[in-house]
Design a protein around this motif. Structure first.
Motif, PDB file in Angstrom:
ATOM      1  N   ALA A  50     -39.512 -17.402  -6.723  1.00  0.00           N
ATOM      2  CA  ALA A  50     -40.467 -18.304  -6.629  1.00  0.00           C
ATOM      3  C   ALA A  50     -40.099 -19.811  -6.439  1.00  0.00           C
ATOM      4  O   ALA A  50     -40.975 -20.198  -5.631  1.00  0.00           O
ATOM      5  N   ALA A  51     -38.860 -20.033  -6.805  1.00  0.00           N
ATOM      6  CA  ALA A  51     -38.489 -21.575  -6.374  1.00  0.00           C
ATOM      7  C   ALA A  51     -38.444 -21.598  -4.828  1.00  0.00           C
ATOM      8  O   ALA A  51     -38.839 -22.652  -4.001  1.00  0.00           O
ATOM      9  N   GLN A  52     -37.690 -20.406  -4.303  1.00  0.00           N
ATOM     10  CA  GLN A  52     -37.737 -20.673  -2.649  1.00  0.00           C
ATOM     11  C   GLN A  52     -39.166 -20.577  -1.786  1.00  0.00           C
ATOM     12  O   GLN A  52     -39.218 -21.060  -0.944  1.00  0.00           O
ATOM     13  N   THR A  53     -40.004 -19.583  -2.560  1.00  0.00           N
ATOM     14  CA  THR A  53     -40.979 -19.495  -1.679  1.00  0.00           C
ATOM     15  C   THR A  53     -42.232 -20.462  -2.286  1.00  0.00           C
ATOM     16  O   THR A  53     -43.297 -20.539  -1.680  1.00  0.00           O
ATOM     17  N   LYS A  54     -42.110 -20.971  -3.305  1.00  0.00           N
ATOM     18  CA  LYS A  54     -43.229 -21.924  -3.929  1.00  0.00           C
ATOM     19  C   LYS A  54     -44.465 -20.944  -4.459  1.00  0.00           C
ATOM     20  O   LYS A  54     -45.541 -21.324  -4.486  1.00  0.00           O
ATOM     21  N   LEU A  55     -44.151 -19.648  -4.684  1.00  0.00           N
ATOM     22  CA  LEU A  55     -45.087 -18.552  -4.742  1.00  0.00           C
ATOM     23  C   LEU A  55     -44.680 -17.823  -5.977  1.00  0.00           C
ATOM     24  O   LEU A  55     -43.816 -16.900  -5.882  1.00  0.00           O
ATOM     25  N   PRO A  56     -45.162 -18.151  -7.302  1.00  0.00           N
ATOM     26  CA  PRO A  56     -44.698 -17.391  -8.448  1.00  0.00           C
ATOM     27  C   PRO A  56     -44.904 -15.966  -8.315  1.00  0.00           C
ATOM     28  O   PRO A  56     -44.304 -14.989  -8.937  1.00  0.00           O
ATOM     29  N   LEU A  57     -46.095 -15.319  -7.511  1.00  0.00           N
ATOM     30  CA  LEU A  57     -46.361 -13.954  -7.290  1.00  0.00           C
ATOM     31  C   LEU A  57     -45.090 -13.265  -6.799  1.00  0.00           C
ATOM     32  O   LEU A  57     -44.655 -12.280  -6.999  1.00  0.00           O
TER      33      LEU A  57
END
Length: 289
Positions: A50-57
């Protein structure tokens, strides 16, 4: 055929619950230790993604990896057992005492495994404390405070909210354990498990074993959380909510709608009624002769 029908799945649920209740202390503790540690691995993986992609999904998409490993290796996850062992008790294949003993030793194993992983993870990602702004560490600290102090600030409403989230969580988690029984192939089991686990994690529901890692790890890393706050505002109500959600919505509901024993007992009166009808029809015919 790879698909296993629901009535057979319910039979497997009862058998699995009986086997879990029969575990000795050593096996329950070791399997609980590994289950807690592996789920902690999956949690930090999800936070990292989630931190690397900025996408919690994306984090939710990868989190089920831990659950899959636990199920395929036959390890223990107390939240899954909440739907299985009570059915074995209901079928008189386990006792309440053996059920509670399993819960106790597995939970203790979860706590120990989570603590060991938390210490090793901190050492690994911060170089023994030399890197203070590590994103995942900060996420764990913030999450630990939100999962405790956030509910405490709401008072009784906070307890009600955390309980409701725990019920919803384990409704899905226990479905994951049960869905693994709907397939015979490894690939089928993995896919079936993945869906409900993704569903609960993506929505931020409360899972007792995840919290056995996140909250004490956050405390270890510097979160402003007390031991009492952890157990009062999260761990105890989450355990109770997980138990209620798994037992009622997965265990009992599936058992009472798909149980072979229930269906066979219901079929007996219907079968015995058929000869009676034949006799009633035959009597007038005999009278006419």
């Amino acid at each position: 055929m790879d698909y296993v029908k629901p009535d057979q799945v319910v039979g497997s649920m009862v058998q699995s619950g009986a086997a879990k209740a029969a575990l000795g202390v050593k096996d329950a503790l070791l399997r609980g230790f590994l289950g807690g540690a592996i789920l902690a691995f999956a949690t930090t993986l999800a936070y990292t993604a989630a931190a690397q992609t900025k996408l919690p999904l994306i984090g939710a998409l990868v989190f089920p990896i831990g659950f899959v490993i636990i199920i395929l290796l036959g390890l223990e996850l107390v939240t899954g057992s909440f739907a299985l062992i009570p059915l074995a008790v209901l079928e008189k294949k386990a006792t309440v005492r053996s059920m509670l003993a399993n819960f106790f030793w597995v939970i203790l194993g979860h706590l120990l495994g989570s603590a060991v992983y938390a210490a090793l993870f901190y050492a690994a990602v911060t170089n023994f404390g030399h890197i203070q702004d590590q994103n995942v560490i900060q996420t764990i600290i913030k999450t630990a405070e939100t999962k405790t102090n956030g509910y405490a600030a709401l008072g009784y409403d906070g307890l009600a909210a955390v309980f409701a989230k725990a019920v919803l969580c384990n409704w899905m988690v226990t479905l994951g354990a049960v869905m693994a029984m709907t397939a015979q192939s490894t690939s089928g089991k993995i896919l079936a498990m993945w869906l409900p686990i993704l569903t609960f994690f993506a929505q931020g529901f409360e899972h007792a074993v995840v919290n056995m890692f996140v909250i004490p790890a956050g405390m270890m890393y510097g979160a402003n959380v007390t031991l009492g706050g952890w157990w009062l505002w999260n761990q105890l109500p989450v355990l109770l909510g997980n138990f209620a959600g798994g037992l009622i919505f997965t265990g009992l509901f599936l058992y009472y709608t798909h149980s072979q024993k229930k269906k066979s007992s219901a079929a007996e009166p219907a079968a015995s009624a058929v000869p009676g009808k034949v006799e009633l029809l035959a009597a007038p015919a005999a009278h006419r002769r």
